[in-house]
Design a protein around this motif. Structure first.
Motif, PDB file in Angstrom:
ATOM      1  N   PRO A 149       0.848  -1.330   0.074  1.00 60.48           N
ATOM      2  CA  PRO A 149       0.116  -0.111  -0.030  1.00 60.48           C
ATOM      3  C   PRO A 149       0.903   1.232  -0.095  1.00 60.48           C
ATOM      4  O   PRO A 149       0.449   2.401  -0.623  1.00 60.48           O
ATOM      5  CB  PRO A 149      -0.778  -0.049   1.344  1.00 60.48           C
ATOM      6  CG  PRO A 149      -0.303  -1.195   2.132  1.00 60.48           C
ATOM      7  CD  PRO A 149       0.677  -2.028   1.189  1.00 60.48           C
ATOM      8  N   GLN A 150       2.058   1.302   0.760  1.00 63.17           N
ATOM      9  CA  GLN A 150       2.718   2.323   0.731  1.00 63.17           C
ATOM     10  C   GLN A 150       3.496   2.690  -0.586  1.00 63.17           C
ATOM     11  O   GLN A 150       3.540   3.863  -1.089  1.00 63.17           O
ATOM     12  CB  GLN A 150       3.844   2.572   1.705  1.00 63.17           C
ATOM     13  CG  GLN A 150       3.678   2.516   3.286  1.00 63.17           C
ATOM     14  CD  GLN A 150       2.879   1.176   3.986  1.00 63.17           C
ATOM     15  OE1 GLN A 150       3.066   0.111   3.394  1.00 63.17           O
ATOM     16  NE2 GLN A 150       2.074   1.365   4.675  1.00 63.17           N
ATOM     17  N   MET A 151       3.786   1.711  -1.418  1.00 64.64           N
ATOM     18  CA  MET A 151       4.387   1.764  -2.703  1.00 64.64           C
ATOM     19  C   MET A 151       3.228   2.317  -3.745  1.00 64.64           C
ATOM     20  O   MET A 151       3.823   3.258  -4.502  1.00 64.64           O
ATOM     21  CB  MET A 151       5.123   0.493  -3.095  1.00 64.64           C
ATOM     22  CG  MET A 151       5.510   0.704  -4.420  1.00 64.64           C
ATOM     23  SD  MET A 151       6.293  -0.833  -5.088  1.00 64.64           S
ATOM     24  CE  MET A 151       7.518  -1.242  -3.952  1.00 64.64           C
ATOM     25  N   SER A 152       2.148   1.676  -3.458  1.00 55.24           N
ATOM     26  CA  SER A 152       0.989   2.494  -4.479  1.00 55.24           C
ATOM     27  C   SER A 152       0.772   3.759  -4.150  1.00 55.24           C
ATOM     28  O   SER A 152       0.724   4.482  -5.017  1.00 55.24           O
ATOM     29  CB  SER A 152      -0.105   1.653  -4.125  1.00 55.24           C
ATOM     30  OG  SER A 152      -0.145   0.261  -4.289  1.00 55.24           O
ATOM     31  N   ALA A 153       0.875   4.194  -2.742  1.00 56.67           N
ATOM     32  CA  ALA A 153       0.581   5.956  -2.887  1.00 56.67           C
ATOM     33  C   ALA A 153       1.664   6.562  -3.211  1.00 56.67           C
ATOM     34  O   ALA A 153       1.753   7.626  -3.911  1.00 56.67           O
ATOM     35  CB  ALA A 153       0.597   5.980  -1.268  1.00 56.67           C
ATOM     36  N   ARG A 154       2.993   5.974  -2.949  1.00 61.97           N
ATOM     37  CA  ARG A 154       4.459   6.626  -3.645  1.00 61.97           C
ATOM     38  C   ARG A 154       4.341   6.859  -4.836  1.00 61.97           C
ATOM     39  O   ARG A 154       4.554   7.816  -5.587  1.00 61.97           O
ATOM     40  CB  ARG A 154       5.400   6.061  -2.989  1.00 61.97           C
ATOM     41  CG  ARG A 154       6.684   6.562  -3.305  1.00 61.97           C
ATOM     42  CD  ARG A 154       7.929   5.988  -2.537  1.00 61.97           C
ATOM     43  NE  ARG A 154       7.868   4.563  -2.903  1.00 61.97           N
ATOM     44  CZ  ARG A 154       8.872   3.701  -3.427  1.00 61.97           C
ATOM     45  NH1 ARG A 154      10.121   4.361  -3.224  1.00 61.97           N
ATOM     46  NH2 ARG A 154       9.048   2.588  -3.841  1.00 61.97           N
ATOM     47  N   LEU A 155       3.817   5.563  -5.646  1.00 58.16           N
ATOM     48  CA  LEU A 155       3.821   5.882  -7.078  1.00 58.16           C
ATOM     49  C   LEU A 155       3.014   6.689  -7.809  1.00 58.16           C
ATOM     50  O   LEU A 155       3.089   7.438  -8.682  1.00 58.16           O
ATOM     51  CB  LEU A 155       3.813   4.243  -7.563  1.00 58.16           C
ATOM     52  CG  LEU A 155       4.959   3.481  -7.382  1.00 58.16           C
ATOM     53  CD1 LEU A 155       4.598   1.949  -7.816  1.00 58.16           C
ATOM     54  CD2 LEU A 155       6.124   3.906  -8.116  1.00 58.16           C
ATOM     55  N   ALA A 156       1.509   6.544  -6.925  1.00 61.95           N
ATOM     56  CA  ALA A 156       0.509   7.389  -7.491  1.00 61.95           C
ATOM     57  C   ALA A 156       0.944   8.971  -7.448  1.00 61.95           C
ATOM     58  O   ALA A 156       0.726   9.700  -8.357  1.00 61.95           O
ATOM     59  CB  ALA A 156      -0.757   7.251  -6.749  1.00 61.95           C
ATOM     60  N   ASN A 157       1.388   9.305  -6.385  1.00 60.78           N
ATOM     61  CA  ASN A 157       1.836  10.582  -6.109  1.00 60.78           C
ATOM     62  C   ASN A 157       3.030  11.075  -6.961  1.00 60.78           C
ATOM     63  O   ASN A 157       3.037  12.169  -7.344  1.00 60.78           O
ATOM     64  CB  ASN A 157       2.305  10.865  -4.937  1.00 60.78           C
ATOM     65  CG  ASN A 157       1.131  10.842  -3.598  1.00 60.78           C
ATOM     66  OD1 ASN A 157      -0.048  11.259  -3.906  1.00 60.78           O
ATOM     67  ND2 ASN A 157       1.364  10.657  -2.706  1.00 60.78           N
TER      68      ASN A 157
END
Length: 175
Positions: A149-157
């Motif tokens: 989930p943290q990687m998803s957020a980092r990539l979306a941003n």
């Protein structure tokens, strides 16, 4: 007939158990982008009769820009995703991850060069990326689905930031 029902029930339970054991949870993070239609006004020589059609085409083209190779490559370079094993594992199934881990026990093995790893990371990011337009609005939803989930957020941003930077660079070049 109760035996047939019992066998079918046990078969379904066995399949559900196998799926639960091998299915990896996936997490999607989204970022919202507002497309500024006034910034592209300098591209038109004269006003058109159907401005709504022009703006609709402009917003739809921005969906393609967000998904473009240039934006994905900027994110891969900024976050060094070509060398990030936690990111690269998102493109492989459990069996490929298991064989990769076993192969890693026998020492480093590099099949690809740095340029090819970057290209593979760009393709993987584009596969994990989804961009949708909210109805007829000027808002684009950028979603990235990964196993973390943290990687998803980092990539979306990072995709949203790269899209903004690409737009600013294009404006500066046009000026």
């Amino acid at each position: 007939r109760w035996a047939n029902v019992l066998v079918a029930l046990l078969g379904c339970l066995a399949l559900a158990t196998v799926y639960t054991l091998y299915a990896a949870p996936k997490y999607t993070a989204t970022a919202a982008l507002l497309v500024d239609t006034k910034s592209a006004a300098f591209l038109r020589n004269q006003p058109t009769i159907n401005d709504a059609q022009y703006i609709n085409g402009l917003v739809e083209s921005q969906v393609e820009v967000v998904q473009s190779d240039g934006v994905a490559r900027a994110v891969v370079r900024r976050l060094h995703l070509a060398d990030d094993q936690a990111f690269l594992v998102n493109g492989r199934g459990r069996l490929a991850r298991l064989t990769g881990a076993i192969r890693g026990l026998f020492g480093p093995w590099e099949a690809e060069g740095p340029g090819q790893r970057e290209t593979l990371a760009v393709a993987l990011l584009q596969k994990l990326l989804s961009v949708t337009r909210l109805g007829e609005s000027y808002v684009l939803n950028v979603g990235v689905t990964t196993l973390d989930p943290q990687m998803s957020a980092r990539l979306a941003n990072a995709v949203a930031a790269a899209y903004t930077q690409v737009g600013l660079d294009a404006k500066n070049q046009a000026t």
